[in-house]
Design a protein around this motif. Sequence first.
Motif, mmCIF file in Angstrom:
data_model
loop_
_atom_site.group_PDB
_atom_site.id
_atom_site.type_symbol
_atom_site.label_atom_id
_atom_site.label_comp_id
_atom_site.label_asym_id
_atom_site.label_seq_id
_atom_site.Cartn_x
_atom_site.Cartn_y
_atom_site.Cartn_z
ATOM 1 N N HIS A 149 0.836 -1.218 0.000
ATOM 2 C CA HIS A 149 0.000 0.000 0.000
ATOM 3 C C HIS A 149 0.865 1.260 0.000
ATOM 4 C CE1 HIS A 149 -3.612 2.378 0.966
ATOM 5 N NE2 HIS A 149 -2.871 3.017 1.854
ATOM 6 N N ARG A 150 1.998 1.196 0.688
ATOM 7 C CA ARG A 150 2.876 2.367 0.792
ATOM 8 C C ARG A 150 3.589 2.690 -0.518
ATOM 9 N NH1 ARG A 150 4.478 -0.306 6.288
ATOM 10 N NH2 ARG A 150 2.864 0.610 7.623
ATOM 11 N N THR A 151 3.479 1.825 -1.499
ATOM 12 C CA THR A 151 4.089 2.103 -2.811
ATOM 13 C C THR A 151 3.029 2.420 -3.868
ATOM 14 O OG1 THR A 151 4.029 -0.208 -3.590
ATOM 15 C CG2 THR A 151 5.916 0.441 -2.239
ATOM 16 N N ARG A 152 1.804 2.674 -3.451
ATOM 17 C CA ARG A 152 0.695 2.771 -4.413
ATOM 18 C C ARG A 152 0.802 3.967 -5.350
ATOM 19 N NH1 ARG A 152 -4.427 5.352 -1.217
ATOM 20 N NH2 ARG A 152 -3.270 6.472 0.387
ATOM 21 N N PHE A 153 1.539 5.018 -4.950
ATOM 22 C CA PHE A 153 1.677 6.188 -5.822
ATOM 23 C C PHE A 153 2.774 5.997 -6.868
ATOM 24 C CE2 PHE A 153 -0.014 7.784 -1.800
ATOM 25 C CZ PHE A 153 -1.090 8.538 -2.234
ATOM 26 N N LEU A 207 1.113 -14.029 0.604
ATOM 27 C CA LEU A 207 1.144 -13.005 -0.429
ATOM 28 C C LEU A 207 -0.082 -13.053 -1.343
ATOM 29 C CD1 LEU A 207 2.496 -10.654 -1.845
ATOM 30 C CD2 LEU A 207 3.886 -12.309 -3.145
ATOM 31 N N PRO A 208 -0.517 -14.237 -1.819
ATOM 32 C CA PRO A 208 -1.728 -14.265 -2.659
ATOM 33 C C PRO A 208 -2.970 -13.726 -1.952
ATOM 34 C CG PRO A 208 -0.508 -16.333 -2.845
ATOM 35 C CD PRO A 208 0.103 -15.578 -1.711
ATOM 36 N N VAL A 209 -3.051 -13.975 -0.641
ATOM 37 C CA VAL A 209 -4.189 -13.463 0.135
ATOM 38 C C VAL A 209 -4.135 -11.938 0.194
ATOM 39 C CG1 VAL A 209 -5.371 -13.510 2.360
ATOM 40 C CG2 VAL A 209 -4.219 -15.572 1.515
ATOM 41 N N ALA A 210 -2.936 -11.412 0.434
ATOM 42 C CA ALA A 210 -2.767 -9.962 0.497
ATOM 43 C C ALA A 210 -3.123 -9.312 -0.832
ATOM 44 C CB ALA A 210 -1.332 -9.625 0.896
ATOM 45 N N ILE A 211 -2.691 -9.919 -1.926
ATOM 46 C CA ILE A 211 -2.975 -9.369 -3.256
ATOM 47 C C ILE A 211 -4.473 -9.367 -3.538
ATOM 48 C CG2 ILE A 211 -2.691 -9.770 -5.728
ATOM 49 C CD1 ILE A 211 0.152 -10.744 -5.104
ATOM 50 N N LYS A 212 -5.163 -10.438 -3.153
ATOM 51 C CA LYS A 212 -6.612 -10.500 -3.351
ATOM 52 C C LYS A 212 -7.318 -9.406 -2.556
ATOM 53 C CE LYS A 212 -7.358 -15.340 -4.633
ATOM 54 N NZ LYS A 212 -8.006 -16.630 -4.265
ATOM 55 N N ASP A 213 -6.863 -9.171 -1.327
ATOM 56 C CA ASP A 213 -7.466 -8.112 -0.511
ATOM 57 C C ASP A 213 -7.263 -6.742 -1.154
ATOM 58 O OD1 ASP A 213 -8.301 -9.958 1.316
ATOM 59 O OD2 ASP A 213 -6.821 -9.468 2.865
ATOM 60 N N ILE A 214 -6.074 -6.526 -1.709
ATOM 61 C CA ILE A 214 -5.793 -5.259 -2.377
ATOM 62 C C ILE A 214 -6.669 -5.101 -3.621
ATOM 63 C CG2 ILE A 214 -4.035 -3.991 -3.684
ATOM 64 C CD1 ILE A 214 -1.965 -5.165 -1.693
ATOM 65 N N GLU A 215 -6.773 -6.169 -4.418
ATOM 66 C CA GLU A 215 -7.589 -6.124 -5.632
ATOM 67 C C GLU A 215 -9.061 -5.867 -5.319
ATOM 68 O OE1 GLU A 215 -6.646 -9.884 -7.369
ATOM 69 O OE2 GLU A 215 -4.981 -9.081 -8.568
ATOM 70 N N ARG A 216 -9.512 -6.343 -4.160
ATOM 71 C CA ARG A 216 -10.904 -6.160 -3.762
ATOM 72 C C ARG A 216 -11.224 -4.674 -3.556
ATOM 73 N NH1 ARG A 216 -10.737 -9.187 0.562
ATOM 74 N NH2 ARG A 216 -11.041 -11.099 -0.647
ATOM 75 N N GLN A 253 -9.812 -2.218 -5.295
ATOM 76 C CA GLN A 253 -9.368 -1.473 -6.472
ATOM 77 C C GLN A 253 -10.341 -0.355 -6.849
ATOM 78 O OE1 GLN A 253 -6.561 -1.555 -8.181
ATOM 79 N NE2 GLN A 253 -7.283 0.016 -9.607
ATOM 80 N N ALA A 254 -11.615 -0.662 -6.868
ATOM 81 C CA ALA A 254 -12.609 0.322 -7.311
ATOM 82 C C ALA A 254 -12.841 1.426 -6.291
ATOM 83 C CB ALA A 254 -13.925 -0.378 -7.621
ATOM 84 N N THR A 255 -12.672 1.113 -4.997
ATOM 85 C CA THR A 255 -13.012 2.096 -3.963
ATOM 86 C C THR A 255 -11.838 2.959 -3.523
ATOM 87 O OG1 THR A 255 -12.622 0.410 -2.275
ATOM 88 C CG2 THR A 255 -14.885 0.711 -3.002
ATOM 89 N N ILE A 256 -10.614 2.449 -3.591
ATOM 90 C CA ILE A 256 -9.457 3.194 -3.097
ATOM 91 C C ILE A 256 -8.411 3.405 -4.181
ATOM 92 C CG2 ILE A 256 -7.549 3.228 -1.435
ATOM 93 C CD1 ILE A 256 -10.288 3.656 -0.170
ATOM 94 N N TYR A 257 -7.948 2.331 -4.774
ATOM 95 C CA TYR A 257 -6.771 2.421 -5.625
ATOM 96 C C TYR A 257 -7.035 3.046 -6.987
ATOM 97 C CZ TYR A 257 -4.765 -0.345 -1.922
ATOM 98 O OH TYR A 257 -4.334 -0.771 -0.687
ATOM 99 N N SER A 258 -8.262 3.017 -7.450
ATOM 100 C CA SER A 258 -8.561 3.614 -8.760
ATOM 101 C C SER A 258 -8.507 5.133 -8.722
ATOM 102 C CB SER A 258 -9.941 3.159 -9.245
ATOM 103 O OG SER A 258 -10.954 3.652 -8.382
ATOM 104 N N THR A 259 -8.490 5.732 -7.531
ATOM 105 C CA THR A 259 -8.480 7.192 -7.415
ATOM 106 C C THR A 259 -7.071 7.769 -7.397
ATOM 107 O OG1 THR A 259 -8.438 7.186 -4.986
ATOM 108 C CG2 THR A 259 -10.594 7.075 -6.060
ATOM 109 N N ILE A 260 -6.057 6.893 -7.421
ATOM 110 C CA ILE A 260 -4.679 7.349 -7.268
ATOM 111 C C ILE A 260 -4.056 7.662 -8.613
ATOM 112 C CG2 ILE A 260 -2.396 6.746 -6.395
ATOM 113 C CD1 ILE A 260 -4.624 7.160 -4.278
ATOM 114 N N ALA A 261 -3.557 8.878 -8.763
ATOM 115 C CA ALA A 261 -2.839 9.260 -9.975
ATOM 116 C C ALA A 261 -1.421 8.717 -9.895
ATOM 117 C CB ALA A 261 -2.818 10.782 -10.116
#
Length: 384
Positions: A52-56, A79-88, A90-98
């Motif tokens: 998460h700390r590298t998302r920008f 790691l696969p569990v963490a990635i799935k949680d992050i992908e979940r 995507q639409a609410t948090i990570y898609s807003t990051i430039a």
Amino acid sequence: MGPAGYPGTEEYWPGNDVVDLISITINGKSELQATGYPRTKDMTVLLKRKIHRTRFMDKPILILGTEDPSTNTQAKEFLPVAIKDIEREQATIYSTIASDSSSSGPVASRTTKPVIGVYDPKQLLLTAEPVKVEHLFIDLGNVEDGLFAKEFTAITARKHDVILTVEPWKDKNYKKGDNVLLNTINGTYDPIFKKLYSVLSGTKQTVYLRFAHEMEIPIERYPWQSQDPVVYSKAFRHFMSYSSPKLKNVKRIWGPAGDRGSIEWWPGGDVVDYISVAIYGLPDKNITDPKKQESFSTIYARKHHRMLFARKPIFVTEFGVKGPEDLQMKWLDDAANVINTHPEIVGACYFNLADNPKAWGQIAAPDWSINRNTFISFTKELNP
């Protein structure tokens, strides 16, 4: 770039043009010696937070293990569990990051004199001519019992704008240990939010709306501190998106203290109009001598840099200095110079009171109060 992925990783980003790959380490020797933040023992959570700390930073990530085989095995497993949680998310948090960090940094937007405000419960400064905005702190119980509406109306009757800091706790059903962020996301507080926004809609005065402030400080003074940044971000987004369409008189403020790693809790630029930071001369409770206070310029330089990836103007919604009048005047002269030379600072609000004694333990809480003439002298130093 090879950070550990420890809190504050984002502050060391050197730029897209000199980085092809980011590596993070899992429980490296140096990280295990660090004491600044509580150690995360849950491997899934640890992996998610480091990623998460590298998302920008729009770069591939290489995860490095350690000399401990059991740690490496555990990291591979989760790691696969963490990635799935992050992908979940995507639409609410990570898609807003430039991802284009080449155009990063707070936006310079001020073309006139900055907005001057006060938090002044004793009403010693608020009648001064330069004051255009008053700061009001409320909890959910204040909305329920009508105190918020009463105090808000009193401010707007003075034709002042309002910095409104909303603390999501202490409603009539509040119990110690409640997860107030999940309650926010799940709609538990929606009836209270409806009542609050109804009050805001009844005025044409500008409202600078700040929700669940200082979330990044690793303490538990407030129940929304030291929480999962994704959960915090979703709660912030829920609150700021509650009124649809957005009220024209409301400016949405994301309000970290500006401490290390604060950008980890960035909720997305689509729900933020301004960033706020707090600047107080005493950096921590181990320093009580006013002469050892940090200057406004030193503190602001550090906190300004931490907003590297957030493209928004800055409103200093809390600042203060302790000590004799001559020291306060010198400190405020420096503050005025910083504000004058940083057009991204659109406003500054002085905290004219002592801090909460409970937050300072065995030593006396600092009193940031200043003389009225000192305050007016500071405002005169600001460029028109």
